[in-house]
Scaffold this active site. Structure first.
Site, PDB file in Angstrom:
ATOM      1  N   PHE A   4       0.206  -1.612  -0.004  1.00 21.80           N
ATOM      2  CA  PHE A   4       0.013   0.402   0.216  1.00 21.80           C
ATOM      3  C   PHE A   4       0.946   0.729  -0.533  1.00 21.80           C
ATOM      4  O   PHE A   4       1.019   1.698   0.951  1.00 21.80           O
ATOM      5  CB  PHE A   4      -1.414  -0.028   1.198  1.00 21.80           C
ATOM      6  CG  PHE A   4      -2.560   0.647   1.192  1.00 21.80           C
ATOM      7  CD1 PHE A   4      -3.067   0.411   0.126  1.00 21.80           C
ATOM      8  CD2 PHE A   4      -2.224   1.797   1.815  1.00 21.80           C
ATOM      9  CE1 PHE A   4      -4.038   1.563  -0.543  1.00 21.80           C
ATOM     10  CE2 PHE A   4      -3.332   2.548   1.657  1.00 21.80           C
ATOM     11  CZ  PHE A   4      -4.303   2.531   0.939  1.00 21.80           C
ATOM     12  N   GLY A   5       2.073   1.564  -0.933  1.00 19.27           N
ATOM     13  CA  GLY A   5       2.980   2.540  -0.935  1.00 19.27           C
ATOM     14  C   GLY A   5       2.123   3.257  -1.660  1.00 19.27           C
ATOM     15  O   GLY A   5       0.490   3.522  -2.176  1.00 19.27           O
ATOM     16  N   ARG A   6       2.721   4.108  -3.164  1.00 16.65           N
ATOM     17  CA  ARG A   6       2.496   5.257  -3.959  1.00 16.65           C
ATOM     18  C   ARG A   6       1.138   4.223  -4.877  1.00 16.65           C
ATOM     19  O   ARG A   6       0.022   5.145  -5.588  1.00 16.65           O
ATOM     20  CB  ARG A   6       2.887   5.914  -4.474  1.00 16.65           C
ATOM     21  CG  ARG A   6       3.904   6.953  -3.783  1.00 16.65           C
ATOM     22  CD  ARG A   6       4.603   7.550  -4.612  1.00 16.65           C
ATOM     23  NE  ARG A   6       6.164   8.333  -4.265  1.00 16.65           N
ATOM     24  CZ  ARG A   6       7.360   8.425  -3.323  1.00 16.65           C
ATOM     25  NH1 ARG A   6       7.461   7.286  -3.222  1.00 16.65           N
ATOM     26  NH2 ARG A   6       7.933   9.199  -3.012  1.00 16.65           N
ATOM     27  N   ILE A   7       1.777   3.629  -5.490  1.00 15.29           N
ATOM     28  CA  ILE A   7       0.950   3.239  -6.640  1.00 15.29           C
ATOM     29  C   ILE A   7      -0.828   2.808  -6.080  1.00 15.29           C
ATOM     30  O   ILE A   7      -1.733   2.597  -6.582  1.00 15.29           O
ATOM     31  CB  ILE A   7       1.566   1.632  -7.174  1.00 15.29           C
ATOM     32  CG1 ILE A   7       3.074   2.739  -8.021  1.00 15.29           C
ATOM     33  CG2 ILE A   7       1.268   0.951  -8.523  1.00 15.29           C
ATOM     34  CD1 ILE A   7       3.771   1.914  -8.925  1.00 15.29           C
ATOM     35  N   HIS A  44       5.736  -5.664 -20.306  1.00 19.96           N
ATOM     36  CA  HIS A  44       5.634  -5.330 -18.746  1.00 19.96           C
ATOM     37  C   HIS A  44       6.460  -3.379 -19.303  1.00 19.96           C
ATOM     38  O   HIS A  44       7.237  -2.546 -19.399  1.00 19.96           O
ATOM     39  CB  HIS A  44       7.869  -5.093 -18.726  1.00 19.96           C
ATOM     40  CG  HIS A  44       8.588  -4.801 -16.571  1.00 19.96           C
ATOM     41  ND1 HIS A  44       9.774  -5.730 -16.381  1.00 19.96           N
ATOM     42  CD2 HIS A  44       7.831  -3.886 -16.410  1.00 19.96           C
ATOM     43  CE1 HIS A  44       9.151  -4.316 -15.299  1.00 19.96           C
ATOM     44  NE2 HIS A  44       8.524  -3.943 -15.251  1.00 19.96           N
ATOM     45  N   ILE A  45       5.167  -3.297 -19.643  1.00 20.81           N
ATOM     46  CA  ILE A  45       4.920  -1.748 -19.929  1.00 20.81           C
ATOM     47  C   ILE A  45       3.862  -1.524 -19.341  1.00 20.81           C
ATOM     48  O   ILE A  45       2.926   0.378 -19.420  1.00 20.81           O
ATOM     49  CB  ILE A  45       4.181  -1.736 -21.624  1.00 20.81           C
ATOM     50  CG1 ILE A  45       2.893  -3.419 -21.719  1.00 20.81           C
ATOM     51  CG2 ILE A  45       5.465  -2.153 -22.304  1.00 20.81           C
ATOM     52  CD1 ILE A  45       1.681  -2.432 -21.157  1.00 20.81           C
ATOM     53  N   ARG A  53       3.536  -4.251   5.085  1.00 20.19           N
ATOM     54  CA  ARG A  53       4.658  -4.556   5.725  1.00 20.19           C
ATOM     55  C   ARG A  53       4.259  -4.170   7.080  1.00 20.19           C
ATOM     56  O   ARG A  53       4.430  -4.866   8.044  1.00 20.19           O
ATOM     57  CB  ARG A  53       5.928  -4.476   5.324  1.00 20.19           C
ATOM     58  CG  ARG A  53       6.021  -5.918   4.580  1.00 20.19           C
ATOM     59  CD  ARG A  53       7.856  -5.730   4.482  1.00 20.19           C
ATOM     60  NE  ARG A  53       7.850  -4.312   3.632  1.00 20.19           N
ATOM     61  CZ  ARG A  53       9.396  -3.859   2.969  1.00 20.19           C
ATOM     62  NH1 ARG A  53      10.103  -5.107   3.648  1.00 20.19           N
ATOM     63  NH2 ARG A  53       9.425  -2.801   2.914  1.00 20.19           N
ATOM     64  N   GLU A 105      12.828 -12.068 -17.348  1.00 24.48           N
ATOM     65  CA  GLU A 105      12.025 -11.855 -18.399  1.00 24.48           C
ATOM     66  C   GLU A 105      13.425 -11.428 -19.335  1.00 24.48           C
ATOM     67  O   GLU A 105      14.480 -11.792 -19.141  1.00 24.48           O
ATOM     68  CB  GLU A 105      11.653 -10.238 -17.876  1.00 24.48           C
ATOM     69  CG  GLU A 105      10.610  -9.792 -17.078  1.00 24.48           C
ATOM     70  CD  GLU A 105       9.867  -8.970 -16.857  1.00 24.48           C
ATOM     71  OE1 GLU A 105      10.261  -7.365 -16.790  1.00 24.48           O
ATOM     72  OE2 GLU A 105       8.634  -8.995 -16.085  1.00 24.48           O
ATOM     73  N   ALA A 118       4.195  -5.997  -9.864  1.00 23.23           N
ATOM     74  CA  ALA A 118       5.329  -5.349  -9.705  1.00 23.23           C
ATOM     75  C   ALA A 118       6.884  -5.954  -9.954  1.00 23.23           C
ATOM     76  O   ALA A 118       6.745  -5.356 -10.572  1.00 23.23           O
ATOM     77  CB  ALA A 118       5.046  -5.889  -7.597  1.00 23.23           C
ATOM     78  N   ARG A 119       7.007  -6.747  -8.968  1.00 27.58           N
ATOM     79  CA  ARG A 119       7.868  -7.767 -10.111  1.00 27.58           C
ATOM     80  C   ARG A 119       7.707  -9.141 -10.424  1.00 27.58           C
ATOM     81  O   ARG A 119       6.999  -9.720  -9.622  1.00 27.58           O
ATOM     82  CB  ARG A 119       8.732  -7.514  -9.144  1.00 27.58           C
ATOM     83  CG  ARG A 119       9.975  -6.114  -9.473  1.00 27.58           C
ATOM     84  CD  ARG A 119      10.515  -5.916 -10.430  1.00 27.58           C
ATOM     85  NE  ARG A 119      11.488  -4.506 -10.716  1.00 27.58           N
ATOM     86  CZ  ARG A 119      10.340  -3.703 -11.448  1.00 27.58           C
ATOM     87  NH1 ARG A 119       9.341  -3.766 -11.867  1.00 27.58           N
ATOM     88  NH2 ARG A 119      11.507  -2.485 -10.687  1.00 27.58           N
TER      89      ARG A 119
END
Length: 323
Positions: free
Chosen positions: A152-155, A283-284, A175, A265, A235-236
């Site tokens: 729950f950060g900026r994005i 990844h765009i 976290r 990737e 995310a990743r």
């Protein structure tokens, strides 16, 4: 004049504000990037290195005897050995602000495409298949459903606002739990990881990648999810066990997924490519011209702040600036 090495071509417009103050070196063609070996051979003559896609590993850092700052083109920085950079006192900057809006938009776009079957119907129509059943339980409405946000950060916060605009109820796991004021502002409910997974109709991932997050979402996670649930990942790739996800999608353990990032990737787990209930993009999430220009500006601002003796807001290891 301080020298800045850029591993891949960027538009000249990004460099114009620094003309006459800094000397830049970059590939002269948009489709070319310096190799790791080329960077290792060159970096010793530069005061700053701006990495796009390349790895900023120990070897490269050690070759950069003059380096005063290392920058990454993106909010994630798992391609950089930032712990070693911190050990040797090298500041690392990233682009945490400029990617927020575009990435949040793409997460919601994948959510809508996955839950409403947009990509599947598009593929079928192109094959001459008109499949418009009256009462099929294949896709899902979005309105009234519960979205679980992990990270729950900026994005994550922007995804929350956009999803609420679609009529979704939002719960989150992070976290560190947000303050009561933040939860009140965003009208969200904190849940444990397990409860969020069991409760959500769709789960969207927005946590950073660290080794301890490897396969954070795995076979056990999919067993806990609703059979009608969806997974979205912008995310990743490494936070999701892709093979376990493919098995869960194929067996009907979960209903669908939308992925913009992958474990290896540009390679994608082959099983995912054969499934109709997963929407894939390469990844765009940040791939709009305005966003990419803003990312360049944010990274270069961090670089030039350090070279001017100032403290950038986007440094990931600020402790090195106070030594």
């Amino acid at each position: 004049m301080k020298r800045i090495l850029i591993s891949e071509w960027v538009p000249e417009e990004c460099l114009r504000p620094y003309a006459g103050e800094f000397d830049f070196t970059m590939p002269d063609h948009e489709k070319y990037a310096f190799t790791h070996k080329e960077l290792c051979d060159m970096v010793g003559d530069y005061d700053a290195l701006f990495i796009r896609k390349n790895k900023g590993d120990k070897e490269l850092i050690d070759k950069g005897k003059r380096l005063k700052v290392l920058a990454n083109f993106g909010v994630g920085y798992n391609n950089i050995d930032w712990k070693y950079a911190t050990e040797v006192g090298l500041p690392v900057v990233n682009t945490p602000s400029s990617v927020t809006e575009a990435t949040a938009e793409h997460a919601v776009a994948l959510l809508m495409a996955a839950m409403r079957g947009v990509a599947r119907y598009d593929r079928e129509l192109r094959q001459g298949i008109w499949d418009s059943p009256n009462f099929a339980d294949v896709d899902s409405e979005i309105y009234g459903k519960t979205l679980g946000i992990i990270g729950f950060g900026r994005i994550g916060k922007r995804v929350c606002e956009k999803a609420q605009g679609l009529g979704m109820k939002v719960v989150y796991h992070n976290r560190s739990r947000a303050s009561e004021d933040v939860e009140r502002k965003y009208k969200v409910t904190y849940m444990s990881f397990e409860n969020l997974v069991k409760t959500s109709d769709c789960i969207t991932l927005h946590m950073p990648y660290f080794p301890e997050n490897y396969h954070f979402i795995n076979e056990e996670t999919f067993k806990m999810m609703k059979k009608t649930a969806y997974l979205i990942n912008t995310a990743r790739g490494q936070v999701v066990d892709e093979k376990a996800l493919a098995r869960a999608l194929e067996s009907g353990q979960i209903r669908g997924a939308g992925l913009d990032v992958f474990e290896d990737e540009p390679n994608v787990t082959p099983e995912l490519l054969t499934l109709d209930n997963v929407t894939l993009t390469p990844h765009i999430a940040s791939c709009t011209l305005q966003t990419r220009m803003n990312m360049c500006a944010e990274a270069l601002q961090g670089i030039t702040d350090v070279l001017r003796g100032e403290k950038p807001y986007n440094v990931i290891n600020p402790e090195v600036l106070y030594k």
